[in-house]
Design an enzyme around this catalytic site. Structure first.
Site, short mmCIF file in Angstrom:
data_model
loop_
_atom_site.label_atom_id
_atom_site.label_comp_id
_atom_site.label_asym_id
_atom_site.label_seq_id
_atom_site.Cartn_x
_atom_site.Cartn_y
_atom_site.Cartn_z
CD GLU A 47 -2.88 -1.26 0.19
OE1 GLU A 47 -2.96 -0.33 -0.62
OE2 GLU A 47 -3.60 -2.28 0.14
CG LEU A 302 -0.50 13.25 -15.80
CD1 LEU A 302 -1.93 12.93 -16.18
CD2 LEU A 302 0.17 14.04 -16.93
O1 GFB Z 1 0.21 7.74 -2.52
P1 GFB Z 1 -0.28 6.63 -3.31
O2 GFB Z 1 -0.84 5.48 -2.55
O3 GFB Z 1 -1.35 7.13 -4.33
O4 GFB Z 1 0.92 6.06 -4.16
P2 GFB Z 1 -2.22 6.34 -5.42
C1 GFB Z 1 1.50 6.77 -5.18
C2 GFB Z 1 2.91 7.22 -4.81
O5 GFB Z 1 3.58 7.56 -6.04
C3 GFB Z 1 2.96 8.45 -3.94
C4 GFB Z 1 4.28 8.78 -5.87
O6 GFB Z 1 2.88 8.21 -2.57
C5 GFB Z 1 4.28 9.08 -4.38
O7 GFB Z 1 5.36 8.42 -3.77
N1 GFB Z 1 3.53 9.85 -6.58
C6 GFB Z 1 2.33 9.78 -7.18
C7 GFB Z 1 3.98 11.10 -6.69
N2 GFB Z 1 1.99 10.98 -7.68
C8 GFB Z 1 2.99 11.83 -7.40
C9 GFB Z 1 3.22 13.21 -7.65
O8 GFB Z 1 2.41 13.93 -8.21
N3 GFB Z 1 4.39 13.73 -7.19
C10 GFB Z 1 5.31 12.97 -6.53
N4 GFB Z 1 6.42 13.58 -6.09
N5 GFB Z 1 5.14 11.67 -6.28
C11 GFB Z 1 -2.00 3.71 -5.29
C12 GFB Z 1 -0.79 2.84 -5.10
O9 GFB Z 1 -1.51 4.96 -5.70
O10 GFB Z 1 -2.84 3.21 -6.28
C13 GFB Z 1 -1.12 1.39 -4.99
O11 GFB Z 1 -0.16 3.19 -3.89
C14 GFB Z 1 -2.04 0.95 -6.11
O12 GFB Z 1 0.08 0.66 -5.05
C15 GFB Z 1 -3.23 1.86 -6.15
O13 GFB Z 1 -1.33 0.99 -7.34
C16 GFB Z 1 -4.18 1.52 -7.27
O14 GFB Z 1 -3.56 6.03 -4.89
O15 GFB Z 1 -2.15 7.21 -6.60
#
Ligand code: GFB
Length: 441
Positions: A47, A302
């Protein structure tokens, strides 16, 4: 903390000195830790950061309520050190076992619920009477699992049961020690099928306490329990005022706030005053409002990375995303877009070309020193804090990263129309949008 004379006074001084190696034992009643119950928890390693923030809220609301019960007056929620997350790709940074204080303002969290960073928990354990003891005893650890069949005759019922029909051992700790912390030793390990909201955890803990308690004198002992895969637990009431209080208490650390504020000022000529955002020093002083104006820029979150493959049907290409943002820029008569993204450097170059008539701003640490200081998780927080102050925000479908920005803007007092916007797969036509979950005060 006890009185100021004799051995109690000595102990009190030790606590106040925060907290030197202890030559002797401090009795728990002197420290006010009598009957303390520590709840450790963790979240499935796959997660991401922003789902983990939501799991924290479930736990914090639960523990705050639990505190009202006599048996749990001294309950504390121990914040799990951040393991190196799957999305933190940068090499050469120390990104394992990060404390919550790296990201969040612990004093602010604590004004909502009794939480401790893991190091603080270890300190209390040492203070309690085990100076120099290398191991910390966790009375029970519960690995929460989903039921295979959720509905009974079409009805979703809150329930849990210990798994006895399958072997359940610490081997289920994915090969490593509990919470990746070598000093934790588990007394009894259980697998538990769990379906329901955080409130149901109280029953699970009470059962364990009854099992452990040999006699009335035992009740005052200090005990530690661990809840593993806590993402299995649902919110007691999602989106109500308790959820939002816990959410508002989740202020980012001062250091990250400052980096974001400097960047907004220097790169986007935006301050709190010019954006019409007045945030009181304490979350408790915040009041409902909808008049934040935002800086002279739009923000787009994005999501790329795994979304491009696993959510191909709803994730736009770079070109269609750029078309949608340019349309918005024209509609709002704004020339600057701040882009928050986990795109690769190659994708970023492509995006810069797609925006050639506009100003595309992206945050990157200004030096290696700053990169080492912020780490990947801190850079992502700065991105969120810049998006939070934009005139208009558009995010990615079903990304918890986007949801957390929606929430931040709700707290800051933006209009719903400037916040709850979602990229479509393609320009024009209808597409799935993220739900609108407005703030409740
Ligand atoms: O936070 P998070 O759970 O959001 O995971 P989702 C995405 C991670 O990717 C973030 C990086 O915590 C950051 O480390 N990241 C994403 C970004 N967008 C940005 C951005 O705009 N700037 C920067 N600096 N970093 C979940 C995933 O992603 O979606 C799960 O954690 C799974 O593994 C799920 O894939 C469907 O909800 O976008």
């Amino acid at each position: 903390i006890g009185d100021s004379r004799g051995s109690s006074g000595t102990c009190a001084k030790r606590v106040l000195q925060e907290i030197l190696p202890l030559p002797a034992t401090c009795p728990p009643e002197v420290l006010g830790l009598r009957g303390a119950v520590y709840i450790l928890y963790d979240v499935n390693i796959s997660e991401g950061f922003n789902l983990r923030r939501d799991v924290y809220i479930r736990m914090a609301v639960f523990v705050r309520r639990l505190q009202r019960r006599r048996r749990f007056r001294q309950v504390r929620l121990v914040l799990p050190p951040w393991p190196r997350l799957y999305h933190w790709h940068s090499q050469g940074l120390q990104q394992t076992g990060l404390p919550w204080s790296h990201f969040f303002d612990l004093a602010s969290l604590r004004r909502y619920a009794p939480v401790l960073d893991y190091e603080e928990f270890l300190t209390e354990q040492r203070l309690f009477g085990n100076p120099g003891a290398p191991l910390v005893h966790v009375a029970h650890a519960f690995r929460l699992q989903h039921y295979e069949v959720m509905l009974e005759q079409g009805i979703f019922r809150d329930k849990f049961e210990r798994v006895t029909d399958k072997p359940c051992s610490e081997g289920s700790l994915s090969g490593g020690p509990l919470l990746q912390q070598a000093e934790l030793r588990v007394g009894r390990f259980h697998c538990v099928r769990f379906q329901g909201s955080a409130g149901l955890l109280e029953k699970l803990l009470r059962e364990a306490i009854v099992e452990d308690t040999a006699g009335p004198e035992d009740v005052d002992d200090m005990r530690t329990y661990a809840l593993l895969s806590a993402e299995t637990v649902l919110h007691d009431h999602w989106g109500d005022e308790h959820f939002w209080q816990a959410r508002r208490s989740m202020r980012f650390s001062r250091r990250l706030e400052l980096v974001a504020a400097d960047f907004r000022r220097q790169a986007l000529a935006t301050t709190g005053a010019s954006a019409g955002v007045q945030r009181p020093a304490m979350w408790e002083l915040e009041r409902p409002k909808r008049n934040a104006k935002g800086g002279d820029y739009l923000c787009a979150h994005l999501r790329r990375g795994d979304f491009v493959r696993s959510r191909e049907a709803t994730t736009p290409t770079l070109k269609t995303a750029a078309q949608q943002v340019k349309q918005l820029l024209r509609a709002f008569n704004v020339t600057t877009v701040f882009l928050a993204t986990d795109a690769t450097p190659y994708e970023l170059m492509e995006l810069k070309e797609l925006f050639y008539r506009f100003r595309l701003v992206h945050f990157a640490p200004e030096s290696n020193v700053q990169r080492r200081e912020l780490k990947d998780g801190g850079v992502a927080v700065v991105d969120q804090l810049v998006c939070a102050y934009a005139r208009y925000f558009v995010g990615t479908y079903e990304s918890t990263f986007t949801y957390r920005i929606y929430e931040e803007r709700e707290i800051l007092g933006f209009t719903q129309t400037s916040t709850f916007n979602t990229f479509c797969k393609a320009l024009g036509g209808s597409c799935s949008r993220n739900a609108v979950w407005p703030i409740v005060w």
